[in-house]
Design an enzyme around this catalytic site. Structure first.
Site, PDB file in Angstrom:
ATOM      1  N   GLY A 150     -33.037 -37.357  -0.203  1.00 14.64           N
ATOM      2  CA  GLY A 150     -34.396 -37.885  -0.321  1.00 14.64           C
ATOM      3  C   GLY A 150     -35.315 -37.340   0.746  1.00 14.64           C
ATOM      4  O   GLY A 150     -36.540 -37.435   0.640  1.00 14.64           O
ATOM      5  N   ARG A 151     -34.721 -36.793   1.799  1.00 10.48           N
ATOM      6  CA  ARG A 151     -35.582 -36.236   2.863  1.00 10.48           C
ATOM      7  C   ARG A 151     -34.926 -35.012   3.488  1.00 10.48           C
ATOM      8  O   ARG A 151     -35.075 -34.770   4.683  1.00 10.48           O
ATOM      9  CB  ARG A 151     -35.886 -37.284   3.919  1.00 10.48           C
ATOM     10  CG  ARG A 151     -34.673 -37.903   4.553  1.00 10.48           C
ATOM     11  CD  ARG A 151     -35.069 -38.529   5.835  1.00 10.48           C
ATOM     12  NE  ARG A 151     -33.963 -39.272   6.404  1.00 10.48           N
ATOM     13  CZ  ARG A 151     -34.017 -39.846   7.575  1.00 10.48           C
ATOM     14  NH1 ARG A 151     -35.128 -39.782   8.267  1.00 10.48           N
ATOM     15  NH2 ARG A 151     -32.989 -40.505   8.043  1.00 10.48           N
ATOM     16  N   ARG A 181     -30.382 -28.645  10.306  1.00 13.45           N
ATOM     17  CA  ARG A 181     -28.978 -29.029  10.429  1.00 13.45           C
ATOM     18  C   ARG A 181     -28.094 -27.933   9.842  1.00 13.45           C
ATOM     19  O   ARG A 181     -28.420 -27.353   8.815  1.00 13.45           O
ATOM     20  CB  ARG A 181     -28.764 -30.349   9.687  1.00 13.45           C
ATOM     21  CG  ARG A 181     -27.336 -30.814   9.650  1.00 13.45           C
ATOM     22  CD  ARG A 181     -27.241 -32.299   9.384  1.00 13.45           C
ATOM     23  NE  ARG A 181     -27.493 -32.643   7.998  1.00 13.45           N
ATOM     24  CZ  ARG A 181     -27.435 -33.896   7.536  1.00 13.45           C
ATOM     25  NH1 ARG A 181     -27.180 -34.900   8.362  1.00 13.45           N
ATOM     26  NH2 ARG A 181     -27.669 -34.163   6.278  1.00 13.45           N
ATOM     27  N   ASP A 230     -21.719 -41.958   0.880  1.00 12.11           N
ATOM     28  CA  ASP A 230     -22.644 -40.803   0.875  1.00 12.11           C
ATOM     29  C   ASP A 230     -22.737 -40.163   2.249  1.00 12.11           C
ATOM     30  O   ASP A 230     -23.301 -39.070   2.386  1.00 12.11           O
ATOM     31  CB  ASP A 230     -24.040 -41.229   0.388  1.00 12.11           C
ATOM     32  CG  ASP A 230     -24.562 -42.438   1.140  1.00 12.11           C
ATOM     33  OD1 ASP A 230     -23.886 -43.481   1.102  1.00 12.11           O
ATOM     34  OD2 ASP A 230     -25.619 -42.342   1.783  1.00 12.11           O
ATOM     35  N   ASN A 231     -22.210 -40.825   3.259  1.00 10.20           N
ATOM     36  CA  ASN A 231     -22.247 -40.257   4.612  1.00 10.20           C
ATOM     37  C   ASN A 231     -20.885 -39.746   5.049  1.00 10.20           C
ATOM     38  O   ASN A 231     -20.636 -39.572   6.241  1.00 10.20           O
ATOM     39  CB  ASN A 231     -22.759 -41.309   5.601  1.00 10.20           C
ATOM     40  CG  ASN A 231     -24.215 -41.658   5.357  1.00 10.20           C
ATOM     41  OD1 ASN A 231     -24.964 -40.861   4.793  1.00 10.20           O
ATOM     42  ND2 ASN A 231     -24.622 -42.833   5.769  1.00 10.20           N
TER      43      ASN A 231
HETATM   44  P1  AMP Z   1     -29.172 -42.429   5.259  1.00  9.06           P
HETATM   45  O1  AMP Z   1     -29.196 -43.867   5.616  1.00  9.06           O
HETATM   46  O2  AMP Z   1     -29.985 -41.555   6.158  1.00  9.06           O
HETATM   47  O3  AMP Z   1     -27.801 -41.899   5.038  1.00  9.06           O
HETATM   48  O4  AMP Z   1     -29.942 -42.333   3.842  1.00  9.06           O
HETATM   49  C1  AMP Z   1     -29.521 -42.964   2.673  1.00  9.06           C
HETATM   50  C2  AMP Z   1     -30.293 -42.422   1.510  1.00  9.06           C
HETATM   51  O5  AMP Z   1     -31.684 -42.712   1.653  1.00  9.06           O
HETATM   52  C3  AMP Z   1     -30.197 -40.919   1.321  1.00  9.06           C
HETATM   53  O6  AMP Z   1     -30.195 -40.637  -0.058  1.00  9.06           O
HETATM   54  C4  AMP Z   1     -31.448 -40.409   1.993  1.00  9.06           C
HETATM   55  O7  AMP Z   1     -31.858 -39.173   1.461  1.00  9.06           O
HETATM   56  C5  AMP Z   1     -32.440 -41.522   1.642  1.00  9.06           C
HETATM   57  N1  AMP Z   1     -33.523 -41.617   2.623  1.00  9.06           N
HETATM   58  C6  AMP Z   1     -33.439 -42.045   3.905  1.00  9.06           C
HETATM   59  N2  AMP Z   1     -34.644 -42.008   4.504  1.00  9.06           N
HETATM   60  C7  AMP Z   1     -35.528 -41.542   3.577  1.00  9.06           C
HETATM   61  C8  AMP Z   1     -36.926 -41.280   3.578  1.00  9.06           C
HETATM   62  N3  AMP Z   1     -37.683 -41.480   4.654  1.00  9.06           N
HETATM   63  N4  AMP Z   1     -37.470 -40.795   2.431  1.00  9.06           N
HETATM   64  C9  AMP Z   1     -36.728 -40.592   1.340  1.00  9.06           C
HETATM   65  N5  AMP Z   1     -35.413 -40.826   1.273  1.00  9.06           N
HETATM   66  C10 AMP Z   1     -34.799 -41.290   2.379  1.00  9.06           C
HETATM   67 MG    MG Z   2     -27.006 -40.235   4.581  1.00  8.14          MG
END
Ligand code: AMP
Ligand code: MG
Length: 491
Positions: free
Chosen positions: A97-98, A181, A257-258
């Site tokens: 998502g980012r 990254r 997912d992580n």
């Molecule tokens: P994370 O907690 O960073 O592992 O993110 C979990 C999910 O949320 C992943 O699919 C990320 O791509 C999405 N995500 C986290 N932050 C954002 C953001 N600011 N905009 C869009 N997607 C996000």
């Molecule tokens: Mg993640």
């Protein structure tokens, strides 16, 4: 436009290939980085760039434009990857998502690595998110991942952090930033869950074949390659989590997912190292029930691997019952594998070079005493042979004195001198870890535009087994700090 490879270096030294983009299209989407107002460099990892064979003077002369997404290297083919994941136990469709993958760079030593921009604006998987990232979290990932690398823990790497010149709106407005990254790949347990959830066995099979040929080529000719893939991923996760436990690292958000399929530490959000040893330690603000507490990590690794095995079921056997039996047999090996990796690491931490059956009890008894006395995890192991520096209450505990006697007897039964045992301990017990209060301190300075203390900290973290000149790096903040310390996800 189809992805094309450029295996001779471009002007920046990038040699991009795009093997992932040749997989079925449902696994990714084209995405372009956002155009930012006024990007500027915050930090650049020159040693990593050198290993990757990049042309730093040319990248610098361009204003670091490829690290802000303002210039897409000629042979890049930017995509966002699709994935799903269990987040705190609940299944969701996610995806980058980012983050945007520029391509797979082939290093001079023929290593293939993903180069990804994180915080580069919205993608088709952004849902309601803005696709952006703040400076603090991107620098935190830079610092933590580079510290893990120096400790010897498999990890994604950080090549650069750029300011975007824009503000991102979170609990408090903060400077927007992007991280470049570098990873062995970004294939996650959640990528397999996604391929399984869309119910297209050919996609799942293509992903499994791809993962085997990219990461586990040693099992390519195995008569049951998908079972062998499951076993190999179980092994690499067991090994990785044992390393986290060996250094006191808490990932904080072990959602599927992580979890990288290669066994690299990935997605440094609310992670932190513990100071006083307690298996219940949790710092993440959203981990209310301690699902990802320090001591739960091995168990949660097994939980995630069970989700991975479930996603592979259609490939493991024609008949579902047979597939479940095969998967269960493989998963049953996890605990022993993990325990063996962990015990092997603990032996080294205790200066032991050979194995005796009572070693497990010896290690566990020390940990129990450390809990009782809230002893510092890192420093207790490091200073075990120099009692004068240990926690006073620990040293005066008769149970610890008894433990020490058993440990010294154990050392005397191995074919090493005391000096050799101590050298082994010193090579396996770091002096410096990213202490929470110091991480926060350098991030606060960085937010004010002062990177000097961040650079100094990174330098000390590069040689974690040596004693730094400045003693402030050698201990936690002391009573009270960790009790109220909180880390945050995805900011
Ligand atoms: P994370 O907690 O960073 O592992 O993110 C979990 C999910 O949320 C992943 O699919 C990320 O791509 C999405 N995500 C986290 N932050 C954002 C953001 N600011 N905009 C869009 N997607 C996000
Ligand atoms: Mg993640």
């Amino acid at each position: 436009m189809n992805p094309s490879s450029n295996l001779t270096p471009d002007k920046y030294g990038f040699c991009f290939d795009h093997s992932y983009s040749k997989l079925p299209e449902v696994l990714f989407s084209r995405a372009n980085p956002k155009q930012f107002n006024n990007p500027s460099l915050v930090i650049f990892n020159a040693p990593l760039a050198k290993t990757l064979g990049l042309n730093t003077p040319a990248i610098k002369a361009s204003g670091w434009a490829c690290f802000s997404g303002q210039e897409i290297p000629a042979a890049a083919y930017p995509i966002a990857q699709a994935y799903a994941g269990h987040q705190f136990g609940g299944f969701n469709n996610l995806g980058d998502g980012r983050a945007i993958l520029l391509g797979e760079h082939i290093s001079p030593n023929a290593t293939r690595v993903d180069v990804q921009l994180k915080g580069s604006g919205p993608t088709p998987y952004s849902r309601s998110g803005d696709g952006l990232a703040g400076l603090g979290p991107m620098l935190r990932e830079y610092l933590m991942s580079e510290a893990m690398q120096a400790l010897g823990v498999p990890t994604t790497r950080s090549l650069a952090v750029m300011l975007t010149g824009e503000v991102v709106y979170r609990a408090q407005p903060q400077s927007g930033a992007l991280l470049t990254r570098v990873a062995a790949s970004h294939i996650r347990v959640g990528t397999f869950q996604y391929a399984s959830a869309i119910n297209q066995v050919d996609v799942l099979k293509a992903l499994a074949e791809y993962t085997i040929s990219r990461h586990y080529s040693n099992i390519k000719n195995n008569p049951s390659p998908y079972v062998a893939l499951l076993d190999a991923v179980i092994d690499s996760q067991a090994s990785l989590i044992a390393k986290w436990m060996q250094f006191g690292f808490i990932h904080g958000v072990m959602n599927t997912d992580n979890m990288s399929i290669v066994g690299e530490t990935i997605d440094y959000g609310p992670c932190a190292f513990l100071n006083a040893y307690s298996p219940n330690t949790v710092f993440s603000s959203i981990d209310q029930n301690g699902r990802y507490a320090f001591g739960n990590q091995p168990k949660m690794g097994e939980w995630n691997l069970t989700r991975f095995a479930e996603s592979l079921l259609p490939l493991l056997a024609e008949n579902r019952e047979d597939a479940i039996r095969i998967a269960t047999d493989s998963l049953n090996a996890y605990q022993t594998k993990y325990r063996d990796y962990w015990l092997d690491a603990m032996r080294k931490k205790l200066g032991l070079v050979n194995a005796e059956p009572s070693d497990l009890t010896l290690a566990e008894d020390l940990l129990m005493l450390m809990v009782k006395h809230q002893a510092d995890f890192t420093n207790t192991f490091r200073q075990l042979n120099t009692t004068s520096q240990l926690e006073k209450s620990l040293v005066s505990d008769v149970s610890f004195q008894h433990w020490q006697k058993l440990w010294k007897e154990r050392l005397s039964r191995q074919p090493l001198s005391m000096e050799q045992s101590v050298a082994l301990m010193h090579a396996n017990n770091p002096q410096v870890i990213p202490r929470n209060h110091l991480v926060e301190e350098v991030l606060e300075f960085a937010a004010q535009g002062n990177m000097a203390s961040f650079h100094a900290f990174i330098e000390v973290l590069q040689t974690p087994y040596s004693k730094p000149i400045n003693e402030k790096y050698l201990s936690g903040a002391g009573a009270g700090f960790d009790e109220s310390y909180q880390t945050f996800c995805g900011t």
